[in-house]
Design a protein around this motif. Structure first.
Motif, PDB file in Angstrom:
ATOM      1  N   LYS A  41     -16.764  27.706  41.791  1.00 44.53           N
ATOM      2  CA  LYS A  41     -16.596  27.224  43.161  1.00 44.53           C
ATOM      3  C   LYS A  41     -15.137  26.849  43.423  1.00 44.53           C
ATOM      4  O   LYS A  41     -14.582  27.167  44.473  1.00 44.53           O
ATOM      5  CB  LYS A  41     -17.511  26.032  43.434  1.00 44.53           C
ATOM      6  N   SER A  42     -14.543  26.184  42.464  1.00 42.99           N
ATOM      7  CA  SER A  42     -13.143  25.777  42.605  1.00 42.99           C
ATOM      8  C   SER A  42     -12.220  26.993  42.691  1.00 42.99           C
ATOM      9  O   SER A  42     -11.327  27.054  43.549  1.00 42.99           O
ATOM     10  CB  SER A  42     -12.751  24.889  41.423  1.00 42.99           C
ATOM     11  N   TRP A  64     -23.440  30.905  46.276  1.00 43.03           N
ATOM     12  CA  TRP A  64     -22.646  29.681  46.110  1.00 43.03           C
ATOM     13  C   TRP A  64     -23.455  28.622  45.362  1.00 43.03           C
ATOM     14  O   TRP A  64     -22.902  27.890  44.535  1.00 43.03           O
ATOM     15  CB  TRP A  64     -22.223  29.171  47.485  1.00 43.03           C
ATOM     16  N   THR A 102     -20.988  28.015  39.182  1.00 45.85           N
ATOM     17  CA  THR A 102     -20.588  26.810  38.452  1.00 45.85           C
ATOM     18  C   THR A 102     -19.508  26.081  39.254  1.00 45.85           C
ATOM     19  O   THR A 102     -18.905  26.642  40.169  1.00 45.85           O
ATOM     20  CB  THR A 102     -20.019  27.173  37.066  1.00 45.85           C
ATOM     21  N   ASP A 103     -19.260  24.832  38.892  1.00 53.26           N
ATOM     22  CA  ASP A 103     -18.201  24.067  39.564  1.00 53.26           C
ATOM     23  C   ASP A 103     -16.847  24.764  39.410  1.00 53.26           C
ATOM     24  O   ASP A 103     -16.043  24.802  40.344  1.00 53.26           O
ATOM     25  CB  ASP A 103     -18.119  22.641  39.013  1.00 53.26           C
ATOM     26  N   THR A 140     -13.511  24.250  51.251  1.00 52.36           N
ATOM     27  CA  THR A 140     -14.670  24.319  50.358  1.00 52.36           C
ATOM     28  C   THR A 140     -15.910  24.725  51.140  1.00 52.36           C
ATOM     29  O   THR A 140     -16.659  25.618  50.721  1.00 52.36           O
ATOM     30  CB  THR A 140     -14.894  22.972  49.644  1.00 52.36           C
TER      31      THR A 140
END
Length: 196
Positions: free
Chosen positions: A82-83, A74, A78-79, A63
């Motif tokens: 990022k995932s 980054w 959004t989450d 990560t």
């Protein structure tokens, strides 16, 4: 770029170890020797790659690596983005090193003493890797302590940072097609590399 990625692959393979290692230098020193032994004993390339992947993956902070490689965009991702970015970048790195690992004949590794305060939570472990038929290669690991365990967040090969190296190409893709475009680009590369 291809040579850099191949040498990074070698660096990934050489850094594995026990989950409760207290000291980054000891982690690199002891486990590099373990992996060298594995590389000498296992003759089946596929099994060797699988064993090294199993031992290596828990010790990388993918990560953080992805966030550093993506750079400023980054922060606004959004989450979910990022995932997805982390998953695809991790897959790209694993496939890259898996495909190049067996082409190197490592003779030995010199791990240099870490010059940092005893209670440091961010260190660089310097190594020189002797590869058959080549000059020794400097492969240095940037690690930080996460939940009392050391995790690699960058690998520097011959003075070139993996994270910085990818940041340029990721930045170009994001400028042209946004974060979703980078996710698609990484997915496409990973699909192509698996022959799907």
């Amino acid at each position: 770029m291809k040579k850099l990625i191949s040498l990074f692959a070698l660096g990934l393979a050489l850094l594995t170890g026990a989950a409760h290692a207290n000291d980054a230098e000891t982690l690199v020193r002891n486990t590099s020797n373990d992996v060298l032994e594995l590389m000498k004993k296992e003759k089946n390339d596929k099994k060797l790659r699988e064993q090294i992947e199993q031992r290596t993956l828990p010790y990388f902070d993918f990560t953080r690596m992805t966030g550093l490689a993506v750079g400023l965009p980054w922060r606004s991702a959004t989450d979910a983005q990022k995932s997805q970015l982390t998953d695809e970048f991790k897959t790209l790195l694993i496939r890259t090193y898996s495909s190049t690992l067996t082409s190197y004949k490592v003779q030995g590794i010199e791990v240099k003493p870490v010059k940092a305060e005893a209670n440091s939570t961010d260190v660089t472990v310097l190594t020189d890797v002797s590869v058959s038929g080549q000059q020794p290669v400097a492969i240095n690991y940037k690690l930080r302590k996460v939940d009392q365990n050391w995790r690699v967040y960058d690998v520097v090969v011959g003075g070139v940072s993996l994270v910085t190296n990818y940041r340029g190409s990721f930045g170009d893709t994001i400028k042209q097609s946004g974060v979703d475009g980078l996710i698609k680009s990484l997915k496409d590369k990973n699909t192509t590399n698996t022959g799907k």
